[in-house]
Design a protein around this motif. Structure first.
Motif, PDB file in Angstrom:
ATOM      1  N   GLU A   1      10.806 -14.499  33.101  1.00  0.00           N
ATOM      2  CA  GLU A   1       9.575 -13.888  33.609  1.00  0.00           C
ATOM      3  C   GLU A   1       8.711 -13.396  32.458  1.00  0.00           C
ATOM      4  O   GLU A   1       9.206 -12.947  31.427  1.00  0.00           O
ATOM      5  N   LEU A   2       7.393 -13.470  32.616  1.00  0.00           N
ATOM      6  CA  LEU A   2       6.474 -13.025  31.569  1.00  0.00           C
ATOM      7  C   LEU A   2       6.348 -11.503  31.599  1.00  0.00           C
ATOM      8  O   LEU A   2       6.122 -10.919  32.660  1.00  0.00           O
ATOM      9  N   PHE A   3       6.512 -10.877  30.432  1.00  0.00           N
ATOM     10  CA  PHE A   3       6.334  -9.421  30.324  1.00  0.00           C
ATOM     11  C   PHE A   3       4.842  -9.153  30.142  1.00  0.00           C
ATOM     12  O   PHE A   3       4.249  -9.520  29.134  1.00  0.00           O
ATOM     13  N   THR A   4       4.235  -8.529  31.107  1.00  0.00           N
ATOM     14  CA  THR A   4       2.795  -8.255  31.044  1.00  0.00           C
ATOM     15  C   THR A   4       2.552  -6.756  31.121  1.00  0.00           C
ATOM     16  O   THR A   4       3.357  -5.993  31.653  1.00  0.00           O
TER      17      THR A   4
ATOM     18  N   PRO B   1       5.939   1.882  37.504  1.00  0.00           N
ATOM     19  CA  PRO B   1       5.599   0.622  38.187  1.00  0.00           C
ATOM     20  C   PRO B   1       6.813   0.030  38.894  1.00  0.00           C
ATOM     21  O   PRO B   1       7.937   0.089  38.383  1.00  0.00           O
ATOM     22  N   PRO B   2       6.616  -0.571  40.070  1.00  0.00           N
ATOM     23  CA  PRO B   2       7.742  -1.198  40.784  1.00  0.00           C
ATOM     24  C   PRO B   2       8.457  -2.245  39.937  1.00  0.00           C
ATOM     25  O   PRO B   2       9.658  -2.473  40.124  1.00  0.00           O
ATOM     26  N   ALA B   3       7.755  -2.883  38.978  1.00  0.00           N
ATOM     27  CA  ALA B   3       8.381  -3.900  38.122  1.00  0.00           C
ATOM     28  C   ALA B   3       9.534  -3.329  37.306  1.00  0.00           C
ATOM     29  O   ALA B   3      10.387  -4.076  36.823  1.00  0.00           O
TER      30      ALA B   3
ATOM     31  N   TRP C   1       3.870 -12.644  25.544  1.00  0.00           N
ATOM     32  CA  TRP C   1       2.673 -13.484  25.565  1.00  0.00           C
ATOM     33  C   TRP C   1       2.747 -14.619  24.541  1.00  0.00           C
ATOM     34  O   TRP C   1       2.172 -15.682  24.731  1.00  0.00           O
ATOM     35  N   ASP C   2       3.505 -14.413  23.414  1.00  0.00           N
ATOM     36  CA  ASP C   2       3.610 -15.435  22.379  1.00  0.00           C
ATOM     37  C   ASP C   2       4.878 -16.262  22.516  1.00  0.00           C
ATOM     38  O   ASP C   2       5.219 -17.036  21.617  1.00  0.00           O
ATOM     39  N   GLY C   3       5.567 -16.114  23.651  1.00  0.00           N
ATOM     40  CA  GLY C   3       6.759 -16.890  23.903  1.00  0.00           C
ATOM     41  C   GLY C   3       8.037 -16.270  23.374  1.00  0.00           C
ATOM     42  O   GLY C   3       9.127 -16.804  23.621  1.00  0.00           O
ATOM     43  N   ALA C   4       7.922 -15.166  22.630  1.00  0.00           N
ATOM     44  CA  ALA C   4       9.115 -14.536  22.061  1.00  0.00           C
ATOM     45  C   ALA C   4       9.958 -13.914  23.178  1.00  0.00           C
ATOM     46  O   ALA C   4       9.414 -13.368  24.140  1.00  0.00           O
ATOM     47  N   PRO C   5      11.292 -14.008  23.049  1.00  0.00           N
ATOM     48  CA  PRO C   5      12.146 -13.394  24.066  1.00  0.00           C
ATOM     49  C   PRO C   5      12.174 -11.876  23.924  1.00  0.00           C
ATOM     50  O   PRO C   5      12.088 -11.342  22.813  1.00  0.00           O
ATOM     51  N   CYS C   6      12.290 -11.200  25.018  1.00  0.00           N
ATOM     52  CA  CYS C   6      12.423  -9.740  24.972  1.00  0.00           C
ATOM     53  C   CYS C   6      13.173  -9.282  26.211  1.00  0.00           C
ATOM     54  O   CYS C   6      13.372 -10.053  27.149  1.00  0.00           O
ATOM     55  N   TRP C   7      13.589  -8.024  26.165  1.00  0.00           N
ATOM     56  CA  TRP C   7      14.267  -7.405  27.301  1.00  0.00           C
ATOM     57  C   TRP C   7      13.458  -6.205  27.776  1.00  0.00           C
ATOM     58  O   TRP C   7      12.835  -5.507  26.973  1.00  0.00           O
TER      59      TRP C   7
ATOM     60  N   PRO D   1       8.983  -6.636  19.243  1.00  0.00           N
ATOM     61  CA  PRO D   1       8.144  -7.044  20.377  1.00  0.00           C
ATOM     62  C   PRO D   1       6.773  -6.370  20.406  1.00  0.00           C
ATOM     63  O   PRO D   1       6.662  -5.147  20.300  1.00  0.00           O
ATOM     64  N   PHE D   2       5.739  -7.181  20.547  1.00  0.00           N
ATOM     65  CA  PHE D   2       4.378  -6.692  20.779  1.00  0.00           C
ATOM     66  C   PHE D   2       3.945  -7.250  22.130  1.00  0.00           C
ATOM     67  O   PHE D   2       3.879  -8.465  22.297  1.00  0.00           O
TER      68      PHE D   2
END
Length: 400
Positions: free
Chosen positions: A13-16, A30-32, A43-49, A76-77
């Motif tokens: 899932e995309l972190f926005t 936020p419910p997310a 946004w740059d495709g890097a993995p994050c948690w 992460p940015f």
């Protein structure tokens, strides 16, 4: 096991950000964020948690296998503009030990509990003056502009030795650099202006003794860039966080009249009330970023690989039902001292004693002197700062 910089799974899932708040209660995370540790893609495709559980968040913030250094690959940015926030010589919160401790120790003495307690009479005068001026203007007043921002801005200016006459400039720059929706060029321009201002101010104070900026500028073991970046951090964090906590706390108390009545009836509850408000609101709603430098299994079972970024969502952790029973409820008599609103571990907020004292005095004075305090507009018209790294309000029209 995945490799060091393996991209996230195709279905990650995309972190926005901003993450939308629930329509029912804008004070809730936020419910997310209401789910276990989740592997995501930036946004740059890097993995994050995104980590939300209380014990997982404490581990990320205190385990040395997670780095706070934004220069490490994989940090992460959540938006392109956030990279522009980082300087070549970053402030101490974006460094690991021993560099982090070397710089932090130079400023620790100014924010010790005993030192801050000595400032209480001066802070009380600043609060009284701000409230006198707001009352003299008459209702309706904007609590954000007339009360919440002037108090911490003036206090941190006096501590640093920054001219308060420049507050419109640095408050404007702060809003820009904290705007999560701003583009990289816009954030970079704001940071460049901000940095040039502080560099010039520090140079003018070299050799003086009064104020943190002067003392940092006079040290031979600091570069001008280190002086500017660390002084800027104190200036920005020193007014933005407390100002937004003051206005949001006032609003949430007005929305919980039984809690407000309890605080009015028992003013000695204010210290505990401030801790509960810090827990309940947790205004750093973007989470605290880290990057793993080794593989780490979190208490909840998720395995973060070396090179993966992590957002420790302290707002969600502060509603963890296992740590705070009925965590969704505001209760100013709760023992909330284990909250993570100031972070955790060696990087937790340096200025938390000052923030606590400012909030205690501001809220106690406000509810004592204005017993008829009330919203001057319908609640639905109040505008929240969802776009900022620091959650808060654009305005808070009040009458009394």
């Amino acid at each position: 096991m995945t490799s060091l910089h393996e991209p996230p799974h195709e279905t990650a899932e995309l972190f926005t950000f901003p993450q939308p708040r629930a329509t029912g209660c804008p004070f809730d995370p936020p419910p997310a964020q209401r789910r276990p540790a989740t592997r995501m893609a930036l946004w740059d495709g890097a993995p994050c948690w995104m980590v939300t559980d209380y014990q997982d968040v404490r581990t990320v913030l205190s385990d040395r296998r997670f780095s706070a250094d934004a220069r490490i690959e994989g940090f992460p940015f959540f938006a392109p503009g956030r990279r522009a926030f980082i300087r070549d010589e970053p402030a101490f919160i974006r460094l690991d030990d021993p560099e982090h401790q070397r710089l932090r120790r130079m400023m620790t003495g100014d924010f010790l509990v005993k030192r801050v307690d000595q400032l209480r009479p001066r802070i009380q005068r600043i609060v009284d003056d701000a409230l006198d001026a707001m009352i003299a203007k008459g209702a309706p007043a904007d609590l954000v502009a007339d009360f919440a921002f002037p108090i911490p801005s003036l206090v941190i200016c006096e501590l640093l030795g920054v001219p308060y006459e420049d507050h419109e400039f640095f408050q404007r720059q702060s809003r820009l650099v904290l705007d999560a929706t701003a583009g990289a060029e816009q954030v970079k321009a704001a940071m460049d202006d901000f940095n040039a201002y502080m560099t010039e101010l520090a140079a003018s104070k070299k050799g003086e003794e009064d104020g943190i900026v002067a003392r940092l500028a006079s040290r031979e073991d600091l570069t001008p860039g280190e002086v500017a970046s660390n002084a800027l951090l104190l200036l920005l964090a020193g007014h933005e966080t407390t100002a937004n906590m003051t206005s949001l706390s006032t609003l949430v108390l007005l929305r919980h009249p039984e809690q407000l009545a309890k605080l009015r009836a028992e003013p000695e509850l204010v210290k505990g009330a401030v801790e509960e408000l810090l827990r309940y609101l947790t205004i750093v709603h973007t989470g605290l970023p880290r990057v793993a430098v080794e593989d780490v299994e979190l208490p909840g079972g998720a395995v973060v690989r070396a090179g993966e970024g992590v957002f420790a969502m302290i707002a969600a952790a502060n509603r963890d039902e296992e740590m705070f029973g009925a965590g969704e409820e505001l209760d100013i008599t709760r023992d909330a001292r284990r909250h993570l609103a100031f972070g955790f571990g060696v990087h937790q907020c340096l200025g938390q004693p000052l923030a606590r004292v400012e909030l205690q005095i501001a809220l106690a004075t406000l509810v004592r002197r204005l017993p008829g305090l009330r919203l001057a507009v319908p609640f639905e018209q109040v505008r929240f700062r969802t776009e900022s790294l620091i959650y808060g309000l654009h305005e808070l029209p009040l009458a009394w």
